[in-house]
Design a protein around this motif. Structure first.
Motif, PDB file in Angstrom:
ATOM      1  N   MET A   1       1.361  29.516  -6.585  1.00 43.97           N
ATOM      2  CA  MET A   1       2.099  30.427  -7.457  1.00 43.97           C
ATOM      3  C   MET A   1       2.838  29.647  -8.534  1.00 43.97           C
ATOM      4  SD  MET A   1       5.133  32.993  -6.699  1.00 43.97           S
ATOM      5  CE  MET A   1       6.194  31.782  -7.435  1.00 43.97           C
ATOM      6  N   ARG A   2       2.906  30.230  -9.709  1.00 43.22           N
ATOM      7  CA  ARG A   2       3.574  29.564 -10.816  1.00 43.22           C
ATOM      8  C   ARG A   2       4.965  30.125 -11.027  1.00 43.22           C
ATOM      9  NH1 ARG A   2       0.036  27.505 -15.508  1.00 43.22           N
ATOM     10  NH2 ARG A   2      -1.366  26.186 -14.350  1.00 43.22           N
ATOM     11  N   CYS A   3       5.701  29.438 -11.849  1.00 44.34           N
ATOM     12  CA  CYS A   3       7.090  29.810 -12.098  1.00 44.34           C
ATOM     13  C   CYS A   3       7.179  30.474 -13.477  1.00 44.34           C
ATOM     14  CB  CYS A   3       7.942  28.547 -12.051  1.00 44.34           C
ATOM     15  SG  CYS A   3       9.637  28.812 -12.525  1.00 44.34           S
ATOM     16  N   LEU A   4       7.941  31.553 -13.550  1.00 40.53           N
ATOM     17  CA  LEU A   4       8.130  32.244 -14.830  1.00 40.53           C
ATOM     18  C   LEU A   4       9.250  31.558 -15.604  1.00 40.53           C
ATOM     19  CD1 LEU A   4       7.853  34.682 -16.797  1.00 40.53           C
ATOM     20  CD2 LEU A   4       9.356  35.955 -15.265  1.00 40.53           C
ATOM     21  N   ALA A   5       8.937  31.152 -16.834  1.00 41.54           N
ATOM     22  CA  ALA A   5       9.955  30.512 -17.670  1.00 41.54           C
ATOM     23  C   ALA A   5      10.500  31.506 -18.681  1.00 41.54           C
ATOM     24  CB  ALA A   5       9.351  29.308 -18.392  1.00 41.54           C
ATOM     25  N   LEU A   6      11.817  31.647 -18.706  1.00 48.97           N
ATOM     26  CA  LEU A   6      12.474  32.534 -19.663  1.00 48.97           C
ATOM     27  C   LEU A   6      13.107  31.693 -20.764  1.00 48.97           C
ATOM     28  CD1 LEU A   6      14.546  34.778 -17.198  1.00 48.97           C
ATOM     29  CD2 LEU A   6      12.214  35.197 -18.023  1.00 48.97           C
ATOM     30  N   ASN A   7      13.141  32.248 -21.955  1.00 49.14           N
ATOM     31  CA  ASN A   7      13.877  31.613 -23.027  1.00 49.14           C
ATOM     32  C   ASN A   7      15.375  31.733 -22.729  1.00 49.14           C
ATOM     33  OD1 ASN A   7      14.229  30.304 -25.474  1.00 49.14           O
ATOM     34  ND2 ASN A   7      12.870  31.695 -26.564  1.00 49.14           N
ATOM     35  N   ALA A   8      16.215  31.040 -23.478  1.00 56.71           N
ATOM     36  CA  ALA A   8      17.657  31.137 -23.270  1.00 56.71           C
ATOM     37  C   ALA A   8      18.129  32.583 -23.433  1.00 56.71           C
ATOM     38  CB  ALA A   8      18.380  30.217 -24.250  1.00 56.71           C
ATOM     39  N   SER A   9      17.390  33.354 -24.239  1.00 55.12           N
ATOM     40  CA  SER A   9      17.706  34.761 -24.488  1.00 55.12           C
ATOM     41  C   SER A   9      17.207  35.678 -23.370  1.00 55.12           C
ATOM     42  CB  SER A   9      17.034  35.190 -25.789  1.00 55.12           C
ATOM     43  OG  SER A   9      15.625  35.005 -25.677  1.00 55.12           O
ATOM     44  N   PHE A  10      16.630  35.104 -22.320  1.00 58.63           N
ATOM     45  CA  PHE A  10      16.013  35.824 -21.200  1.00 58.63           C
ATOM     46  C   PHE A  10      14.666  36.434 -21.560  1.00 58.63           C
ATOM     47  CE2 PHE A  10      20.263  35.484 -19.496  1.00 58.63           C
ATOM     48  CZ  PHE A  10      20.032  35.246 -18.142  1.00 58.63           C
ATOM     49  N   GLU A  11      14.161  36.135 -22.747  1.00 57.63           N
ATOM     50  CA  GLU A  11      12.826  36.613 -23.107  1.00 57.63           C
ATOM     51  C   GLU A  11      11.800  35.857 -22.268  1.00 57.63           C
ATOM     52  OE1 GLU A  11       9.883  36.987 -26.971  1.00 57.63           O
ATOM     53  OE2 GLU A  11      11.686  35.793 -27.115  1.00 57.63           O
ATOM     54  N   PRO A  12      10.922  36.565 -21.542  1.00 63.13           N
ATOM     55  CA  PRO A  12       9.887  35.873 -20.770  1.00 63.13           C
ATOM     56  C   PRO A  12       8.947  35.109 -21.708  1.00 63.13           C
ATOM     57  CG  PRO A  12      10.120  38.138 -20.043  1.00 63.13           C
ATOM     58  CD  PRO A  12      10.903  38.006 -21.326  1.00 63.13           C
ATOM     59  N   VAL A  18       5.002  24.845 -10.818  1.00 68.44           N
ATOM     60  CA  VAL A  18       6.305  24.634 -10.185  1.00 68.44           C
ATOM     61  C   VAL A  18       6.832  23.218 -10.437  1.00 68.44           C
ATOM     62  CG1 VAL A  18       7.458  24.458  -7.945  1.00 68.44           C
ATOM     63  CG2 VAL A  18       6.023  26.430  -8.464  1.00 68.44           C
ATOM     64  N   ARG A  19       5.938  22.230 -10.411  1.00 65.59           N
ATOM     65  CA  ARG A  19       6.383  20.848 -10.635  1.00 65.59           C
ATOM     66  C   ARG A  19       7.012  20.668 -12.006  1.00 65.59           C
ATOM     67  NH1 ARG A  19       5.934  16.983  -7.529  1.00 65.59           N
ATOM     68  NH2 ARG A  19       4.833  17.212  -5.574  1.00 65.59           N
ATOM     69  N   ARG A  20       6.389  21.310 -13.003  1.00 65.16           N
ATOM     70  CA  ARG A  20       6.915  21.188 -14.356  1.00 65.16           C
ATOM     71  C   ARG A  20       8.265  21.902 -14.455  1.00 65.16           C
ATOM     72  NH1 ARG A  20       4.498  23.718 -19.526  1.00 65.16           N
ATOM     73  NH2 ARG A  20       6.067  23.083 -21.018  1.00 65.16           N
ATOM     74  N   ALA A  21       8.352  23.042 -13.788  1.00 66.78           N
ATOM     75  CA  ALA A  21       9.614  23.787 -13.774  1.00 66.78           C
ATOM     76  C   ALA A  21      10.724  22.933 -13.162  1.00 66.78           C
ATOM     77  CB  ALA A  21       9.440  25.082 -12.989  1.00 66.78           C
ATOM     78  N   LEU A  22      10.402  22.258 -12.065  1.00 71.57           N
ATOM     79  CA  LEU A  22      11.399  21.413 -11.405  1.00 71.57           C
ATOM     80  C   LEU A  22      11.833  20.257 -12.299  1.00 71.57           C
ATOM     81  CD1 LEU A  22      10.058  21.255  -7.761  1.00 71.57           C
ATOM     82  CD2 LEU A  22      12.238  22.214  -8.525  1.00 71.57           C
ATOM     83  N   ARG A  23      10.864  19.697 -12.995  1.00 68.63           N
ATOM     84  CA  ARG A  23      11.211  18.585 -13.882  1.00 68.63           C
ATOM     85  C   ARG A  23      12.201  19.058 -14.954  1.00 68.63           C
ATOM     86  NH1 ARG A  23       6.727  16.897 -16.959  1.00 68.63           N
ATOM     87  NH2 ARG A  23       5.552  17.276 -15.054  1.00 68.63           N
ATOM     88  N   LEU A  24      11.951  20.242 -15.510  1.00 66.84           N
ATOM     89  CA  LEU A  24      12.859  20.783 -16.523  1.00 66.84           C
ATOM     90  C   LEU A  24      14.261  20.994 -15.950  1.00 66.84           C
ATOM     91  CD1 LEU A  24      10.432  23.381 -18.169  1.00 66.84           C
ATOM     92  CD2 LEU A  24      11.404  21.371 -19.292  1.00 66.84           C
ATOM     93  N   VAL A  25      14.320  21.440 -14.688  1.00 70.18           N
ATOM     94  CA  VAL A  25      15.613  21.676 -14.045  1.00 70.18           C
ATOM     95  C   VAL A  25      16.332  20.344 -13.799  1.00 70.18           C
ATOM     96  CG1 VAL A  25      16.733  22.502 -11.935  1.00 70.18           C
ATOM     97  CG2 VAL A  25      14.923  23.859 -13.010  1.00 70.18           C
ATOM     98  N   ILE A  26      15.586  19.366 -13.280  1.00 73.41           N
ATOM     99  CA  ILE A  26      16.182  18.055 -12.977  1.00 73.41           C
ATOM    100  C   ILE A  26      16.666  17.373 -14.253  1.00 73.41           C
ATOM    101  CG2 ILE A  26      15.638  15.726 -12.130  1.00 73.41           C
ATOM    102  CD1 ILE A  26      13.741  17.177 -10.088  1.00 73.41           C
ATOM    103  N   GLU A  27      15.916  17.582 -15.349  1.00 73.63           N
ATOM    104  CA  GLU A  27      16.311  16.964 -16.625  1.00 73.63           C
ATOM    105  C   GLU A  27      17.415  17.744 -17.334  1.00 73.63           C
ATOM    106  OE1 GLU A  27      12.613  16.771 -18.724  1.00 73.63           O
ATOM    107  OE2 GLU A  27      11.887  15.058 -17.565  1.00 73.63           O
ATOM    108  N   GLY A  28      17.836  18.832 -16.731  1.00 66.84           N
ATOM    109  CA  GLY A  28      18.931  19.609 -17.324  1.00 66.84           C
ATOM    110  C   GLY A  28      18.502  20.502 -18.471  1.00 66.84           C
TER     111      GLY A  28
END
Ligand SMILES: [Zn+2]
Length: 182
Positions: A1-12, A18-28
């Motif tokens: 399953m993949r992760c849904l990425a929202l813009n800062a405005s909550f726009e989907p 998931v790995r890429r999503a985690l990297r974005l989270v870890i990098e702040g």
């Protein structure tokens, strides 16, 4: 399953691995909005919940170029897999018939591959229309073609989990989710 990425405005925006999503989270660069219950992902030093939805910290401008491209996959999805002349769904087509891209103003008469000039047509209607303008042959599309919102295109060929669908619904309303799920 993949992760849904929202813009800062909550726009989907899109689905990311998931790995890429985690990297974005870890990098702040993103924060986790919703995580899968009872599921964790281990990285070298961290134990993180498995993200289902992330939100970018900074607003990302989505380039217009991406929105303009017409592909048959997205075109058929925009028109809900129906011939815009006879109204038949792709499941109702006969053997040897298929969905095609029809140009309202034919290419041979200067029409372009623009969202406003292309519609989904079954091969029979496309052949019948030939090189005519709609006025010349009395064939008008059921829904006047417009450029769809890019998110409809991006989702048209993908599966959403219920949690992810909730965010599409929040931003675009229930009709968008119904259209995406066919
Ligand atoms: Zn047709």
């Amino acid at each position: 399953m993949r992760c849904l990425a929202l813009n800062a405005s909550f726009e989907p925006l899109t689905l990311v691995p998931v790995r890429r999503a985690l990297r974005l989270v870890i990098e702040g660069k993103a924060e986790i909005v919703e995580a899968e219950r009872d599921q964790v992902v281990r990285s070298a030093r961290l134990l993180l919940p498995r993200p289902a939805i992330i939100r970018l910290v900074r607003f990302v401008h989505v380039p217009r170029r991406f929105r303009r491209q017409v592909t048959n996959t997205f075109l058929f999805a925009r028109d809900e897999y129906r011939c815009q002349y006879c109204g038949r769904h792709q499941f109702e087509l006969r053997h040897r018939e298929c969905l095609t891209r029809d140009h309202l103003v034919p290419v041979s008469r200067g029409g372009g591959n623009l969202w406003g000039n292309v519609v989904t047509a079954c091969s029979s209607c496309n052949t019948r229309k030939g090189n005519h303008l709609p006025e010349e042959c009395g064939m008008h599309p059921r829904v006047p073609p417009v450029e769809p919102h890019f998110v409809h295109l991006a989702w048209a060929v993908r599966r959403l989990t219920d949690t992810q669908a909730k965010y599409i619904r929040l931003f675009y309303g229930p009709a968008a989710v119904r259209a995406l799920r066919g």
